[in-house]
Write an enzyme that holds these catalytic residues in place. Structure first.
Site, PDB file in Angstrom:
ATOM      1  N   THR A 170       0.876  -1.180  -0.160  1.00 15.51           N
ATOM      2  CA  THR A 170      -0.049   0.225  -0.059  1.00 15.51           C
ATOM      3  C   THR A 170       1.016   1.118   0.007  1.00 15.51           C
ATOM      4  O   THR A 170       2.159   1.212   0.521  1.00 15.51           O
ATOM      5  CB  THR A 170      -0.863  -0.021   1.330  1.00 15.51           C
ATOM      6  OG1 THR A 170      -1.479   1.263   1.505  1.00 15.51           O
ATOM      7  CG2 THR A 170      -0.214  -0.161   2.433  1.00 15.51           C
ATOM      8  N   ASP A 171       0.411   2.212  -0.600  1.00 15.53           N
ATOM      9  CA  ASP A 171       1.101   3.692  -0.332  1.00 15.53           C
ATOM     10  C   ASP A 171       1.174   4.104   0.839  1.00 15.53           C
ATOM     11  O   ASP A 171       1.935   5.255   1.161  1.00 15.53           O
ATOM     12  CB  ASP A 171       0.229   4.705  -1.496  1.00 15.53           C
ATOM     13  CG  ASP A 171      -1.183   5.041  -1.213  1.00 15.53           C
ATOM     14  OD1 ASP A 171      -1.678   4.282  -0.307  1.00 15.53           O
ATOM     15  OD2 ASP A 171      -1.656   5.825  -1.793  1.00 15.53           O
ATOM     16  N   GLU A 172       0.297   3.536   1.973  1.00 18.23           N
ATOM     17  CA  GLU A 172       0.410   4.102   3.264  1.00 18.23           C
ATOM     18  C   GLU A 172       1.564   3.830   4.150  1.00 18.23           C
ATOM     19  O   GLU A 172       2.026   4.515   5.107  1.00 18.23           O
ATOM     20  CB  GLU A 172      -0.762   3.588   3.964  1.00 18.23           C
ATOM     21  CG  GLU A 172      -2.267   3.858   3.649  1.00 18.23           C
ATOM     22  CD  GLU A 172      -3.375   3.379   4.478  1.00 18.23           C
ATOM     23  OE1 GLU A 172      -2.951   3.454   5.791  1.00 18.23           O
ATOM     24  OE2 GLU A 172      -4.361   3.219   4.063  1.00 18.23           O
ATOM     25  N   LYS A 205       1.977  -3.421   7.187  1.00 14.32           N
ATOM     26  CA  LYS A 205       2.581  -3.472   5.914  1.00 14.32           C
ATOM     27  C   LYS A 205       3.824  -3.117   5.618  1.00 14.32           C
ATOM     28  O   LYS A 205       4.386  -3.722   4.861  1.00 14.32           O
ATOM     29  CB  LYS A 205       1.285  -2.486   5.063  1.00 14.32           C
ATOM     30  CG  LYS A 205      -0.058  -3.209   4.969  1.00 14.32           C
ATOM     31  CD  LYS A 205      -0.211  -4.736   4.619  1.00 14.32           C
ATOM     32  CE  LYS A 205      -0.239  -4.664   2.913  1.00 14.32           C
ATOM     33  NZ  LYS A 205      -0.328  -5.952   2.178  1.00 14.32           N
ATOM     34  N   TYR A 261      -2.104  -0.706  11.073  1.00 13.70           N
ATOM     35  CA  TYR A 261      -2.159  -1.212   9.719  1.00 13.70           C
ATOM     36  C   TYR A 261      -0.996  -1.068   8.899  1.00 13.70           C
ATOM     37  O   TYR A 261      -0.392  -1.830   8.335  1.00 13.70           O
ATOM     38  CB  TYR A 261      -3.474  -0.814   9.078  1.00 13.70           C
ATOM     39  CG  TYR A 261      -3.547  -1.221   7.373  1.00 13.70           C
ATOM     40  CD1 TYR A 261      -3.401  -2.452   7.111  1.00 13.70           C
ATOM     41  CD2 TYR A 261      -3.556  -0.391   6.775  1.00 13.70           C
ATOM     42  CE1 TYR A 261      -3.384  -2.749   5.785  1.00 13.70           C
ATOM     43  CE2 TYR A 261      -3.364  -0.257   5.194  1.00 13.70           C
ATOM     44  CZ  TYR A 261      -3.544  -1.515   4.808  1.00 13.70           C
ATOM     45  OH  TYR A 261      -3.095  -2.033   3.378  1.00 13.70           O
TER      46      TYR A 261
HETATM   47  P1  NAD Z   1      -9.941  -7.358   2.071  1.00 16.04           P
HETATM   48  O1  NAD Z   1      -9.657  -7.128   3.375  1.00 16.04           O
HETATM   49  O2  NAD Z   1     -11.044  -7.016   1.269  1.00 16.04           O
HETATM   50  O3  NAD Z   1      -9.253  -8.792   2.012  1.00 16.04           O
HETATM   51  C1  NAD Z   1      -8.426  -9.546   2.608  1.00 16.04           C
HETATM   52  C2  NAD Z   1      -8.630 -11.022   2.338  1.00 16.04           C
HETATM   53  O4  NAD Z   1      -7.174 -11.594   3.143  1.00 16.04           O
HETATM   54  C3  NAD Z   1      -9.713 -11.493   2.779  1.00 16.04           C
HETATM   55  O5  NAD Z   1     -10.382 -12.592   1.808  1.00 16.04           O
HETATM   56  C4  NAD Z   1      -9.492 -12.277   4.285  1.00 16.04           C
HETATM   57  O6  NAD Z   1     -10.237 -13.616   4.739  1.00 16.04           O
HETATM   58  C5  NAD Z   1      -7.871 -12.802   3.773  1.00 16.04           C
HETATM   59  N1  NAD Z   1      -7.002 -12.990   5.066  1.00 16.04           N
HETATM   60  C6  NAD Z   1      -6.822 -12.195   6.134  1.00 16.04           C
HETATM   61  N2  NAD Z   1      -5.908 -12.898   6.997  1.00 16.04           N
HETATM   62  C7  NAD Z   1      -5.561 -14.091   6.316  1.00 16.04           C
HETATM   63  C8  NAD Z   1      -4.854 -15.010   6.928  1.00 16.04           C
HETATM   64  N3  NAD Z   1      -4.289 -14.987   8.125  1.00 16.04           N
HETATM   65  N4  NAD Z   1      -4.552 -16.081   5.877  1.00 16.04           N
HETATM   66  C9  NAD Z   1      -5.227 -16.278   4.802  1.00 16.04           C
HETATM   67  N5  NAD Z   1      -6.172 -15.209   4.339  1.00 16.04           N
HETATM   68  C10 NAD Z   1      -6.457 -14.099   5.132  1.00 16.04           C
HETATM   69  O7  NAD Z   1      -8.532  -6.288   1.590  1.00 16.04           O
HETATM   70  P2  NAD Z   1      -8.274  -5.975   0.064  1.00 16.04           P
HETATM   71  O8  NAD Z   1      -8.535  -4.319   0.191  1.00 16.04           O
HETATM   72  O9  NAD Z   1      -8.879  -6.724  -0.793  1.00 16.04           O
HETATM   73  O10 NAD Z   1      -6.541  -5.755   0.249  1.00 16.04           O
HETATM   74  C11 NAD Z   1      -6.046  -6.723  -0.239  1.00 16.04           C
HETATM   75  C12 NAD Z   1      -4.592  -6.206  -0.453  1.00 16.04           C
HETATM   76  O11 NAD Z   1      -4.151  -5.059  -1.085  1.00 16.04           O
HETATM   77  C13 NAD Z   1      -3.956  -6.260   0.985  1.00 16.04           C
HETATM   78  O12 NAD Z   1      -2.488  -6.714   1.199  1.00 16.04           O
HETATM   79  C14 NAD Z   1      -3.780  -4.533   1.053  1.00 16.04           C
HETATM   80  O13 NAD Z   1      -2.761  -4.183   2.039  1.00 16.04           O
HETATM   81  C15 NAD Z   1      -3.677  -4.129  -0.287  1.00 16.04           C
HETATM   82  N6  NAD Z   1      -4.055  -2.902  -0.678  1.00 16.04           N
HETATM   83  C16 NAD Z   1      -5.483  -2.619  -0.726  1.00 16.04           C
HETATM   84  C17 NAD Z   1      -5.872  -1.303  -1.058  1.00 16.04           C
HETATM   85  C18 NAD Z   1      -7.009  -0.816  -0.929  1.00 16.04           C
HETATM   86  O14 NAD Z   1      -7.627   0.065  -1.347  1.00 16.04           O
HETATM   87  N7  NAD Z   1      -8.138  -1.932  -0.499  1.00 16.04           N
HETATM   88  C19 NAD Z   1      -4.835  -0.569  -1.685  1.00 16.04           C
HETATM   89  C20 NAD Z   1      -3.643  -0.832  -1.658  1.00 16.04           C
HETATM   90  C21 NAD Z   1      -3.169  -1.890  -1.261  1.00 16.04           C
HETATM   91  O1  DAU Z   2      -4.360   3.892   0.281  1.00 14.37           O
HETATM   92  C1  DAU Z   2      -4.313   2.403   0.313  1.00 14.37           C
HETATM   93  C2  DAU Z   2      -5.205   2.020   1.456  1.00 14.37           C
HETATM   94  O2  DAU Z   2      -6.462   2.352   1.077  1.00 14.37           O
HETATM   95  C3  DAU Z   2      -5.198   0.621   1.568  1.00 14.37           C
HETATM   96  O3  DAU Z   2      -3.796   0.338   1.899  1.00 14.37           O
HETATM   97  C4  DAU Z   2      -6.004   0.127   3.004  1.00 14.37           C
HETATM   98  O4  DAU Z   2      -6.341  -1.467   2.789  1.00 14.37           O
HETATM   99  C5  DAU Z   2      -7.554   0.622   2.325  1.00 14.37           C
HETATM  100  O5  DAU Z   2      -8.361   0.151   3.400  1.00 14.37           O
HETATM  101  C6  DAU Z   2      -7.592   2.166   2.246  1.00 14.37           C
HETATM  102  O6  DAU Z   2      -7.288   2.818   3.457  1.00 14.37           O
HETATM  103  P1  DAU Z   2      -8.055   4.418   3.937  1.00 14.37           P
HETATM  104  O7  DAU Z   2      -7.819   4.191   5.340  1.00 14.37           O
HETATM  105  O8  DAU Z   2      -7.487   5.334   3.066  1.00 14.37           O
HETATM  106  O9  DAU Z   2      -9.468   3.749   3.280  1.00 14.37           O
HETATM  107  P2  DAU Z   2     -10.975   3.875   4.052  1.00 14.37           P
HETATM  108  O10 DAU Z   2     -11.914   3.373   2.923  1.00 14.37           O
HETATM  109  O11 DAU Z   2     -11.322   3.304   5.280  1.00 14.37           O
HETATM  110  O12 DAU Z   2     -11.027   5.453   4.105  1.00 14.37           O
HETATM  111  C7  DAU Z   2     -10.898   6.335   2.943  1.00 14.37           C
HETATM  112  C8  DAU Z   2     -11.063   7.838   3.442  1.00 14.37           C
HETATM  113  O13 DAU Z   2     -12.242   7.943   3.986  1.00 14.37           O
HETATM  114  C9  DAU Z   2     -10.121   8.195   4.593  1.00 14.37           C
HETATM  115  O14 DAU Z   2      -9.717   9.407   4.786  1.00 14.37           O
HETATM  116  C10 DAU Z   2     -11.176   8.059   5.809  1.00 14.37           C
HETATM  117  C11 DAU Z   2     -12.657   8.424   5.163  1.00 14.37           C
HETATM  118  N1  DAU Z   2     -13.711   7.887   5.699  1.00 14.37           N
HETATM  119  C12 DAU Z   2     -14.029   6.535   5.853  1.00 14.37           C
HETATM  120  C13 DAU Z   2     -14.863   5.687   6.332  1.00 14.37           C
HETATM  121  C14 DAU Z   2     -15.121   4.537   6.449  1.00 14.37           C
HETATM  122  C15 DAU Z   2     -14.801   8.630   5.948  1.00 14.37           C
HETATM  123  O15 DAU Z   2     -14.534   9.903   5.794  1.00 14.37           O
HETATM  124  N2  DAU Z   2     -16.012   8.246   6.287  1.00 14.37           N
HETATM  125  C16 DAU Z   2     -16.298   6.750   6.530  1.00 14.37           C
HETATM  126  O16 DAU Z   2     -17.276   6.328   6.652  1.00 14.37           O
END
Ligand code: NAD
Ligand code: DAU
Length: 331
Positions: free
Chosen positions: A120-122, A151, A147
């Site tokens: 992630t970019d975080e 990562k 989190y």
């Molecule tokens: P998600 O929470 O939707 O899915 C995570 C999956 O991992 C789930 O299916 C869960 O059951 C599985 N999991 C959790 N713990 C596990 C374990 N111990 N063993 C096996 N499986 C397990 O997450 P996502 O949003 O799909 O993110 C996927 C990946 O992408 C993560 O590594 C996250 O850090 C990264 N990422 C997410 C975003 C985003 O915007 N969602 C952006 C950048 C990077």
């Molecule tokens: O940048 C990549 C990351 O993006 C991933 O690594 C994470 O897995 C993914 O969850 C996401 O993280 P954020 O914390 O940015 O995502 P989230 O959807 O939780 O929130 C996005 C923005 O919206 C953040 O500034 C918080 C805000 N927010 C979130 C919720 C749930 C609100 O304002 N209201 C809300 O109800």
């Protein structure tokens, strides 16, 4: 090619598996997923008869060793992914994101298997709103939350295994994804499903925080570009120049639903809330020739709204518990 996809029942992983089955029929996909609260086997229903699904944890060394030994490539999505949850209880984040990644690294080292680590970019912390710079692969790590720190730690493990053991691995750090199959705890699906229910969207704080949105299919296409053409040991940043503040995203959703622009609520802010993320993806674009397909954010959002309208059976069972948890935190 035999690919092991960890976390393939989650949001990005399930989209990756579906895309891979449709676009690369020669690839043999096995999913390893623990089916935590965030995993959903139904997200793989459209391709269920064309993949192997294994329920289990990436922290289970014997299981991981067996599955990695039967693979040519591991694409590692599995993680605890939600910042708000990590503030509530960091423990599963340390277990899965750190110990789980370590367990996979030891298996790919033993079996000499190619590894792609999804991150992630975080890990880079946050930027000021007016900072002209964006994140690059050279930006120093500075994570803020449990989190993002786990990562970041997992990325550093991968880098150390590359340097110390010559692992054939790549890392990608992507910005915020949106699209189908995203859990209703996350910002965009939470607001879409609130609006479907006639509930006002909830903005943390003033809503000025900026996220750099990318459609999940563009993220996954970039992952395949890195697997196909990326150089081992390298880090690639994935982003589609999609910076928007949260207020702007909520206003676009309100417009799509035909509601007034101020028909939202401010709720408690997230402690330690990162202000802004922004990705410079020029290495990915120039070196690997990747470009995003979803360049019109509003159109991508409209399609996502349509998906949630059409798939209420998928998200409805989780909605009430997610909202009860947020309500208890004044969010
Ligand atoms: P998600 O929470 O939707 O899915 C995570 C999956 O991992 C789930 O299916 C869960 O059951 C599985 N999991 C959790 N713990 C596990 C374990 N111990 N063993 C096996 N499986 C397990 O997450 P996502 O949003 O799909 O993110 C996927 C990946 O992408 C993560 O590594 C996250 O850090 C990264 N990422 C997410 C975003 C985003 O915007 N969602 C952006 C950048 C990077
Ligand atoms: O940048 C990549 C990351 O993006 C991933 O690594 C994470 O897995 C993914 O969850 C996401 O993280 P954020 O914390 O940015 O995502 P989230 O959807 O939780 O929130 C996005 C923005 O919206 C953040 O500034 C918080 C805000 N927010 C979130 C919720 C749930 C609100 O304002 N209201 C809300 O109800």
């Amino acid at each position: 090619m035999r690919v092991l996809v960890t976390g393939g029942a989650g949001f990005i992983g399930a989209n990756f598996v579906q895309q891979t089955v449709h676009e690369r029929p020669e690839v043999d996909v096995t999913v390893l997923d623990a089916l935590t609260y965030a995993g959903d086997r139904r997200s793989l229903d459209p391709v269920a008869d064309r993949i192997t699904f294994v329920e289990g944890s990436i922290t289970d060394a014997a299981l991981v060793d067996r599955l990695v030994g039967e693979s040519d490539l591991v694409v590692h999505f599995a993680a605890e992914s939600h910042n708000d949850n990590s503030l509530d209880d960091p423990s599963p984040f340390v277990q899965t994101n750190l110990i789980g990644t370590f367990t996979l690294l030891e298996a790919v080292r033993k079996h000499g298997v190619r590894f792609h680590h999804i991150s992630t970019d975080e890990v880079y912390g946050d930027l000021e709103l007016d900072d002209p710079d964006r994140f690059t692969p050279e930006t120093p790590y500075n994570p803020s939350s449990p989190y993002s720190s786990t990562k970041a730690g997992s990325d550093l493990l991968v880098r150390a295994w590359v340097r110390s053991f010559g692992l054939q691995a790549t890392i990608s750090n992507c910005s915020n994804n949106y699209g189908p199959y995203q859990h209703v705890e996350k910002f965009i699906p939470r607001q879409i499903t609130n609006l479907i229910d006639g509930v006002r969207p909830k903005l943390y704080g003033a809503g000025l925080n900026v996220r750099d949105w990318i459609h999940v299919e563009d993220h996954n296409a970039a992952v395949w570009a890195i697997v196909d053409k990326g150089r081992a040991g390298e880090t690639y940043l994935i982003g589609a120049d999609g910076e928007k503040d949260n207020l702007g995203v909520v206003r676009t959703l309100l417009e799509i639903f035909g509601r007034e622009p101020d028909d939202f609520e401010h709720v408690n802010d997230r402690p330690g809330h990162d202000l802004r993320y922004a990705i410079d993806a020029s290495k990915l674009r120039e070196e690997l020739g990747w470009t995003p397909r979803y360049t019109d954010f509003r159109a991508g959002l409209e399609a996502t709204v349509e998906w949630y309208r059409a798939n209420e059976d998928w998200w409805r069972p989780r909605k009430a518990a997610v909202e009860a948890k947020y309500a208890a935190q004044g969010q």
